[in-house]
Enzyme design. Structure first.
Site, PDB file in Angstrom:
ATOM      1  N   ASP A  23       0.815  -1.211   0.000  1.00  0.00           N
ATOM      2  CA  ASP A  23       0.000   0.000   0.000  1.00  0.00           C
ATOM      3  C   ASP A  23       0.852   1.265   0.000  1.00  0.00           C
ATOM      4  O   ASP A  23       0.498   2.261  -0.630  1.00  0.00           O
ATOM      5  CB  ASP A  23      -0.928   0.008   1.215  1.00  0.00           C
ATOM      6  CG  ASP A  23      -2.119  -0.929   1.048  1.00  0.00           C
ATOM      7  OD1 ASP A  23      -2.241  -1.543  -0.034  1.00  0.00           O
ATOM      8  OD2 ASP A  23      -2.915  -1.053   1.995  1.00  0.00           O
ATOM      9  N   ASP A  28      -4.322  10.141   4.500  1.00  0.00           N
ATOM     10  CA  ASP A  28      -4.575  11.013   5.646  1.00  0.00           C
ATOM     11  C   ASP A  28      -3.550  12.130   5.775  1.00  0.00           C
ATOM     12  O   ASP A  28      -2.430  12.043   5.283  1.00  0.00           O
ATOM     13  CB  ASP A  28      -4.617  10.206   6.953  1.00  0.00           C
ATOM     14  CG  ASP A  28      -3.411   9.290   7.141  1.00  0.00           C
ATOM     15  OD1 ASP A  28      -2.303   9.684   6.737  1.00  0.00           O
ATOM     16  OD2 ASP A  28      -3.569   8.177   7.668  1.00  0.00           O
ATOM     17  N   LYS A  84      -7.023  19.250  22.615  1.00  0.00           N
ATOM     18  CA  LYS A  84      -5.790  19.128  23.392  1.00  0.00           C
ATOM     19  C   LYS A  84      -5.435  17.652  23.342  1.00  0.00           C
ATOM     20  O   LYS A  84      -6.071  16.830  24.008  1.00  0.00           O
ATOM     21  CB  LYS A  84      -6.004  19.609  24.828  1.00  0.00           C
ATOM     22  CG  LYS A  84      -6.371  21.085  24.947  1.00  0.00           C
ATOM     23  CD  LYS A  84      -6.644  21.461  26.395  1.00  0.00           C
ATOM     24  CE  LYS A  84      -7.045  22.931  26.513  1.00  0.00           C
ATOM     25  NZ  LYS A  84      -5.938  23.835  26.184  1.00  0.00           N
ATOM     26  N   ASN A 139      -5.983   6.172  11.250  1.00  0.00           N
ATOM     27  CA  ASN A 139      -7.286   6.452  11.851  1.00  0.00           C
ATOM     28  C   ASN A 139      -7.836   5.245  12.609  1.00  0.00           C
ATOM     29  O   ASN A 139      -8.362   5.379  13.717  1.00  0.00           O
ATOM     30  CB  ASN A 139      -8.266   6.879  10.757  1.00  0.00           C
ATOM     31  CG  ASN A 139      -9.709   6.877  11.217  1.00  0.00           C
ATOM     32  OD1 ASN A 139     -10.142   7.755  11.960  1.00  0.00           O
ATOM     33  ND2 ASN A 139     -10.468   5.868  10.767  1.00  0.00           N
ATOM     34  N   SER A 158      -6.147   2.706  13.888  1.00  0.00           N
ATOM     35  CA  SER A 158      -5.323   2.460  15.076  1.00  0.00           C
ATOM     36  C   SER A 158      -5.645   3.433  16.204  1.00  0.00           C
ATOM     37  O   SER A 158      -5.497   3.101  17.383  1.00  0.00           O
ATOM     38  CB  SER A 158      -3.839   2.575  14.712  1.00  0.00           C
ATOM     39  OG  SER A 158      -3.477   1.610  13.747  1.00  0.00           O
TER      40      SER A 158
END
EC number: 2.7.1.23
Length: 285
Positions: A68, A143, A170, A186, A188
């Site tokens: 990938d 991402d 935060k 995302n 994970s």
């Protein structure tokens, strides 16, 4: 399709060996093959050696041999040209490179006959503004990640969706992912898996200080605006985990759907949810 570009993970001996075989197979059918310079050197064939970035504008089809990560890198090179990509998985996970090594030549036969279907994958464009001037621009398939350095403190990031203030996160960082990228960092970080056909993106905080901060799915028409509220911190932005830049206090990052997409050739024998089930090891009924 008469002109075929090939990219491969050149530090992967199997990828180079398969590339050499594919070049011979294609040329045996009278097709013109274009190789990036490093791959041409590795396979011992300088006949069609070209700069990596020039190949997408010269071919009708791109074959990616690797995993990938290799395909994601190539997707940024293609940059919206209407060139389909056939991803062949020689790596480990392979959500995007659906074709197995054993399916390679059967899949190629079908593609060359025009017997294939495409999955158009949404891309993002991320722009970093510094003192009102553009400081960086990135094309993204998976991402955009804003993350702290090794010894940095929690990051404060003021986030708006279009013109509406959302919250000040935060956290250790923030992920803005496409549906394609929802199965990467995302996932994970506790974000949702999003079917690639959906028109949306997901905003996922990394280890947020407030337990109420949860991943948020927004329309793909939205612009995500992130203002960095830093205090001499080591913070970086990365695009697809491969390229990026350091961020400074006051920087503004704007992320929106790109005008272009990546066109992936779908496996003739697998559906998306079968790939998902197999790669994630979900049990059968």
């Amino acid at each position: 399709m008469k002109r075929i570009g090939i990219y491969a993970k050149c530090n992967h001996p199997d990828a180079v060996m398969v590339a050499r075989d594919v070049v011979g197979w294609l040329r045996g059918r009278g097709l013109e093959v274009f190789l990036e310079k490093k791959l041409a050197q590795d396979v011992g064939d300088a006949e069609q050696s070209h700069d990596r970035g020039s190949i997408p504008g010269m071919v009708d089809l791109i074959i990616v041999l690797g995993g990938d990560g290799t395909l994601i890198s190539v997707a940024r090179q293609v940059c919206g040209r209407d060139v389909p990509i056939l991803g062949v998985n020689l790596g480990s996970l392979g959500f995007l490179t659906e074709i197995t090594r054993g399916e390679l030549y059967l899949s190629l036969e079908k593609v060359l006959k025009g017997e294939f279907s495409l999955s158009d994958r949404m891309m993002l464009e991320a722009v970093v503004w510094r003192h009102g001037l553009e400081a960086g621009r990135f094309s993204v398939l998976n991402d955009v990640v804003i993350n702290k350095g090794a010894i940095a403190r929690i990051i404060d990031m003021e986030v708006s969706v279009d013109t509406a203030y959302l919250t000040t996160f935060k956290s250790d960082g923030l992920i803005i992912a496409t549906p394609t990228g929802s199965t990467a960092y995302n996932l994970s970080a506790g974000g949702p898996i999003i079917s690639p056909g959906l028109h949306c993106l997901v905003v996922t905080p990394i280890c947020p200080h407030m337990l109420a901060n949860r991943p948020l799915i927004v329309s793909d028409t939205a612009c995500i605006r992130i203002e960095m509220k830093l205090r001499d911190q080591d913070v970086v932005l990365t695009a697809d985990g491969q390229v990026g830049m350091a961020l400074e206090a006051g920087d503004v990052v704007e992320i929106r759907k790109a005008d272009r997409c990546t066109r992936l050739i779908k496996s003739p024998s697998k559906e998306y949810f079968e790939v998902l089930r197999t790669k994630l090891g979900w049990g059968e009924r």
